[in-house]
Design a protein around this motif. Sequence first.
Motif, PDB file in Angstrom:
ATOM      1  N   ILE A   5     141.653 -64.719 154.025  1.00  0.00           N
ATOM      2  CA  ILE A   5     141.621 -65.762 155.334  1.00  0.00           C
ATOM      3  C   ILE A   5     142.733 -65.566 156.367  1.00  0.00           C
ATOM      4  O   ILE A   5     142.742 -66.119 157.360  1.00  0.00           O
ATOM      5  CB  ILE A   5     141.475 -67.048 154.967  1.00  0.00           C
ATOM      6  CG1 ILE A   5     142.936 -67.546 154.230  1.00  0.00           C
ATOM      7  CG2 ILE A   5     140.345 -67.464 153.841  1.00  0.00           C
ATOM      8  CD1 ILE A   5     143.118 -69.089 153.895  1.00  0.00           C
ATOM      9  N   GLY A   6     143.767 -64.410 156.147  1.00  0.00           N
ATOM     10  CA  GLY A   6     144.258 -63.841 156.968  1.00  0.00           C
ATOM     11  C   GLY A   6     145.707 -64.774 156.841  1.00  0.00           C
ATOM     12  O   GLY A   6     146.647 -64.675 158.047  1.00  0.00           O
ATOM     13  N   GLN A   7     146.139 -65.615 156.081  1.00  0.00           N
ATOM     14  CA  GLN A   7     147.269 -66.231 155.925  1.00  0.00           C
ATOM     15  C   GLN A   7     148.413 -65.688 155.290  1.00  0.00           C
ATOM     16  O   GLN A   7     149.477 -66.151 155.397  1.00  0.00           O
ATOM     17  CB  GLN A   7     146.995 -67.637 155.289  1.00  0.00           C
ATOM     18  CG  GLN A   7     146.042 -68.522 155.917  1.00  0.00           C
ATOM     19  CD  GLN A   7     146.452 -68.970 157.385  1.00  0.00           C
ATOM     20  OE1 GLN A   7     147.904 -69.422 157.244  1.00  0.00           O
ATOM     21  NE2 GLN A   7     145.843 -69.162 158.326  1.00  0.00           N
ATOM     22  N   LEU A   8     148.006 -64.441 154.902  1.00  0.00           N
ATOM     23  CA  LEU A   8     149.509 -63.714 154.263  1.00  0.00           C
ATOM     24  C   LEU A   8     149.539 -62.323 154.728  1.00  0.00           C
ATOM     25  O   LEU A   8     148.527 -61.608 155.151  1.00  0.00           O
ATOM     26  CB  LEU A   8     148.945 -63.626 152.880  1.00  0.00           C
ATOM     27  CG  LEU A   8     150.070 -62.950 151.821  1.00  0.00           C
ATOM     28  CD1 LEU A   8     151.300 -64.110 151.830  1.00  0.00           C
ATOM     29  CD2 LEU A   8     149.360 -62.678 150.417  1.00  0.00           C
ATOM     30  N   CYS A  18     144.583 -66.738 144.202  1.00  0.00           N
ATOM     31  CA  CYS A  18     145.231 -67.416 145.238  1.00  0.00           C
ATOM     32  C   CYS A  18     145.738 -66.382 146.401  1.00  0.00           C
ATOM     33  O   CYS A  18     145.524 -66.378 147.513  1.00  0.00           O
ATOM     34  CB  CYS A  18     146.353 -68.355 144.854  1.00  0.00           C
ATOM     35  SG  CYS A  18     146.163 -69.721 144.256  1.00  0.00           S
ATOM     36  N   LEU A  40     144.379 -65.890 150.099  1.00  0.00           N
ATOM     37  CA  LEU A  40     144.994 -66.039 151.299  1.00  0.00           C
ATOM     38  C   LEU A  40     145.045 -64.809 152.081  1.00  0.00           C
ATOM     39  O   LEU A  40     145.022 -64.765 153.360  1.00  0.00           O
ATOM     40  CB  LEU A  40     146.385 -66.324 150.871  1.00  0.00           C
ATOM     41  CG  LEU A  40     146.818 -67.758 150.423  1.00  0.00           C
ATOM     42  CD1 LEU A  40     148.163 -67.908 149.763  1.00  0.00           C
ATOM     43  CD2 LEU A  40     146.800 -68.658 151.464  1.00  0.00           C
ATOM     44  N   THR A  41     144.913 -63.713 151.567  1.00  0.00           N
ATOM     45  CA  THR A  41     144.919 -62.413 152.285  1.00  0.00           C
ATOM     46  C   THR A  41     143.309 -62.293 152.981  1.00  0.00           C
ATOM     47  O   THR A  41     143.311 -61.940 153.978  1.00  0.00           O
ATOM     48  CB  THR A  41     145.046 -61.232 151.179  1.00  0.00           C
ATOM     49  OG1 THR A  41     146.273 -61.311 150.529  1.00  0.00           O
ATOM     50  CG2 THR A  41     144.961 -59.848 152.229  1.00  0.00           C
TER      51      THR A  41
END
Length: 52
Positions: free
Chosen positions: A49-52, A42, A46-47
Amino acid sequence: MAALFSLVVALIAGILKASTGAGFAEAILYGGTAFATSMGLCLLVLTAIGQL
């Protein structure tokens, strides 16, 4: 969200392992491994797709 998803995966994995006749400790270890693997994936997604 990632932690909750990983928790569900771990619970399902532990329940399935226990249903095969494995001992309690073995099912807990299996669930913990499933949690760590799922959480790692996870965080990787997330990393990516740039969400983290």
